[in-house]
Design a protein around this motif. Structure first.
Motif, mmCIF file in Angstrom:
data_model
loop_
_atom_site.group_PDB
_atom_site.id
_atom_site.type_symbol
_atom_site.label_atom_id
_atom_site.label_comp_id
_atom_site.label_asym_id
_atom_site.label_seq_id
_atom_site.Cartn_x
_atom_site.Cartn_y
_atom_site.Cartn_z
ATOM 1 N N ASP A 143 7.830 16.464 15.735
ATOM 2 C CA ASP A 143 7.578 16.138 14.052
ATOM 3 C C ASP A 143 7.182 14.701 14.041
ATOM 4 O OD1 ASP A 143 7.987 18.688 13.693
ATOM 5 O OD2 ASP A 143 10.049 18.353 12.165
ATOM 6 N N ALA A 144 7.761 14.007 14.672
ATOM 7 C CA ALA A 144 7.385 12.353 14.494
ATOM 8 C C ALA A 144 6.046 11.890 14.582
ATOM 9 C CB ALA A 144 8.311 11.470 15.392
ATOM 10 N N GLU A 145 5.348 12.624 15.931
ATOM 11 C CA GLU A 145 3.956 12.398 15.956
ATOM 12 C C GLU A 145 3.407 13.405 15.172
ATOM 13 O OE1 GLU A 145 1.072 12.620 20.047
ATOM 14 O OE2 GLU A 145 2.670 13.919 19.894
ATOM 15 N N ILE A 146 3.600 14.583 14.560
ATOM 16 C CA ILE A 146 2.710 15.034 13.788
ATOM 17 C C ILE A 146 2.651 14.246 12.387
ATOM 18 C CG2 ILE A 146 2.768 17.207 12.260
ATOM 19 C CD1 ILE A 146 3.889 18.788 14.561
ATOM 20 N N MET A 150 -0.504 12.788 10.823
ATOM 21 C CA MET A 150 -1.141 13.278 9.496
ATOM 22 C C MET A 150 -0.765 12.486 8.421
ATOM 23 S SD MET A 150 -2.226 16.387 9.814
ATOM 24 C CE MET A 150 -2.079 17.216 8.192
ATOM 25 N N SER A 151 -0.582 11.273 8.586
ATOM 26 C CA SER A 151 -0.249 10.129 7.621
ATOM 27 C C SER A 151 -1.204 9.866 6.527
ATOM 28 C CB SER A 151 0.495 8.948 8.054
ATOM 29 O OG SER A 151 -0.483 8.339 9.179
ATOM 30 N N GLY A 152 -2.581 10.076 7.173
ATOM 31 C CA GLY A 152 -3.718 9.676 6.140
ATOM 32 C C GLY A 152 -3.928 10.803 5.171
ATOM 33 N N ASN A 153 -3.029 12.003 5.164
ATOM 34 C CA ASN A 153 -3.296 12.908 4.358
ATOM 35 C C ASN A 153 -1.939 12.962 3.338
ATOM 36 O OD1 ASN A 153 -4.870 13.864 6.768
ATOM 37 N ND2 ASN A 153 -5.823 14.990 4.793
ATOM 38 N N ILE A 154 -2.243 12.742 2.058
ATOM 39 C CA ILE A 154 -1.211 12.663 0.897
ATOM 40 C C ILE A 154 -0.990 13.903 0.364
ATOM 41 C CG2 ILE A 154 -0.184 11.501 -1.058
ATOM 42 C CD1 ILE A 154 -1.833 8.860 -0.077
ATOM 43 N N CYS A 155 0.236 14.326 0.099
ATOM 44 C CA CYS A 155 0.646 15.638 -0.595
ATOM 45 C C CYS A 155 1.376 15.116 -1.743
ATOM 46 C CB CYS A 155 1.633 16.413 0.082
ATOM 47 S SG CYS A 155 2.020 17.869 -0.732
ATOM 48 N N ARG A 156 1.007 15.111 -2.993
ATOM 49 C CA ARG A 156 1.777 14.503 -3.990
ATOM 50 C C ARG A 156 2.951 15.421 -4.345
ATOM 51 N NH1 ARG A 156 -1.485 10.588 -7.290
ATOM 52 N NH2 ARG A 156 -3.321 10.118 -5.682
ATOM 53 N N CYS A 157 2.900 16.759 -3.932
ATOM 54 C CA CYS A 157 4.005 17.674 -4.083
ATOM 55 C C CYS A 157 5.181 17.465 -2.993
ATOM 56 C CB CYS A 157 3.403 19.089 -4.170
ATOM 57 S SG CYS A 157 2.144 19.507 -5.362
ATOM 58 N N ALA A 158 4.838 16.819 -1.971
ATOM 59 C CA ALA A 158 5.914 16.608 -0.757
ATOM 60 C C ALA A 158 6.286 17.879 -0.239
ATOM 61 C CB ALA A 158 7.356 15.887 -1.470
ATOM 62 N N HIS A 162 7.077 21.696 5.201
ATOM 63 C CA HIS A 162 6.289 22.861 5.373
ATOM 64 C C HIS A 162 4.994 22.744 6.026
ATOM 65 C CE1 HIS A 162 9.302 25.044 2.806
ATOM 66 N NE2 HIS A 162 9.076 24.101 1.992
ATOM 67 N N ILE A 163 4.222 21.796 5.755
ATOM 68 C CA ILE A 163 2.943 21.501 6.355
ATOM 69 C C ILE A 163 3.203 21.269 7.873
ATOM 70 C CG2 ILE A 163 1.102 19.416 6.707
ATOM 71 C CD1 ILE A 163 1.547 19.106 3.841
ATOM 72 N N ARG A 164 4.199 20.571 8.120
ATOM 73 C CA ARG A 164 4.774 20.402 9.726
ATOM 74 C C ARG A 164 5.317 21.602 10.254
ATOM 75 N NH1 ARG A 164 6.617 15.449 7.683
ATOM 76 N NH2 ARG A 164 9.047 16.297 7.381
ATOM 77 N N ALA A 165 5.863 22.654 9.557
ATOM 78 C CA ALA A 165 6.219 23.732 9.943
ATOM 79 C C ALA A 165 4.973 24.777 10.551
ATOM 80 C CB ALA A 165 7.126 24.390 8.999
ATOM 81 N N ALA A 166 3.862 24.567 9.586
ATOM 82 C CA ALA A 166 2.793 25.071 9.776
ATOM 83 C C ALA A 166 2.121 24.916 10.953
ATOM 84 C CB ALA A 166 1.763 25.115 8.374
ATOM 85 N N ILE A 167 2.209 23.604 11.128
ATOM 86 C CA ILE A 167 1.405 22.849 12.260
ATOM 87 C C ILE A 167 2.120 23.311 13.575
ATOM 88 C CG2 ILE A 167 0.824 20.768 13.422
ATOM 89 C CD1 ILE A 167 0.511 19.487 10.516
ATOM 90 N N ARG A 168 3.331 23.364 13.531
ATOM 91 C CA ARG A 168 4.242 23.819 14.579
ATOM 92 C C ARG A 168 3.895 25.193 15.059
ATOM 93 N NH1 ARG A 168 8.261 20.972 12.020
ATOM 94 N NH2 ARG A 168 9.299 23.000 11.329
#
Length: 174
Positions: A143-146, A150-158, A162-168
């Motif tokens: 998760d730390a690496e993901i 992915m830090s260049g992509n901002i999600c204003r809804c936070a 769930h994004i990390r869960a989808a990637i995993r």
């Protein structure tokens, strides 16, 4: 000078042109060639949205800080708001519209649905394009690496967990 003659001020003085006019550019977008006339300073994002009506990539900040406009150029993720369209001539551009194949969602698109990895959805196309690239780049060890890659992509809804869960989920299926 334009085809209509020189531009004049109110006093009849001739104005200098400020640069070249439109140029013909042929771009390969999602495997299809598109030829268009654009100003040399048109961003790839504006060419996609305003000339080709491919509106998946979003104009969030228009400064390269939010990632909503992320697409791939020759398989590498780029911020289309900071990329001049004419520099993509002779290269393959892939947008979120080109990710699904034969009417089937890409695994990452399906994982975003399954893992509820979006709320308003504005950032989702850029998040998905970065997430697929992240896996191909080999940056999804934990998760730390993901989070870092992915830090260049901002999600204003936070929706980050769930994004990390989808990637995993996609990573673990491979």
């Amino acid at each position: 000078m334009s085809e209509r003659g020189p531009a004049l001020t109110e006093r009849g003085q001739v104005l200098e042109e400020r640069g070249p006019g439109p140029v013909r550019v042929t771009l390969s977008i999602n495997g299809t060639e598109h030829s268009m006339e654009i100003e040399p300073r048109v961003s790839l994002l504006d060419a996609l949205r305003e000339h080709l009506f491919l509106t998946g990539a979003k104009k969030g900040c228009d400064q390269g800080t939010c990632g909503a406009c992320t697409v791939w150029v020759d398989g590498t993720r780029v911020l289309s708001c900071l990329t001049l369209a004419m520099t993509c001539e002779g290269r393959e551009v892939t947008t979120i519209e080109g990710l699904a194949e034969d009417g089937e969602l890409h695994d990452m698109q399906q994982a975003f649905i399954t893992e509820d990895a979006f709320q308003c959805g504005y950032c989702t196309p850029g998040q998905i394009m970065s997430a697929v690239a992240l896996l191909e780049e080999g940056h999804a060890g934990d998760d730390a690496e993901i989070k870092e890659w992915m830090s260049g992509n901002i999600c204003r809804c936070a929706a980050y967990p769930h994004i990390r869960a989808a990637i995993r989920a996609v990573r673990d299926r491979a």
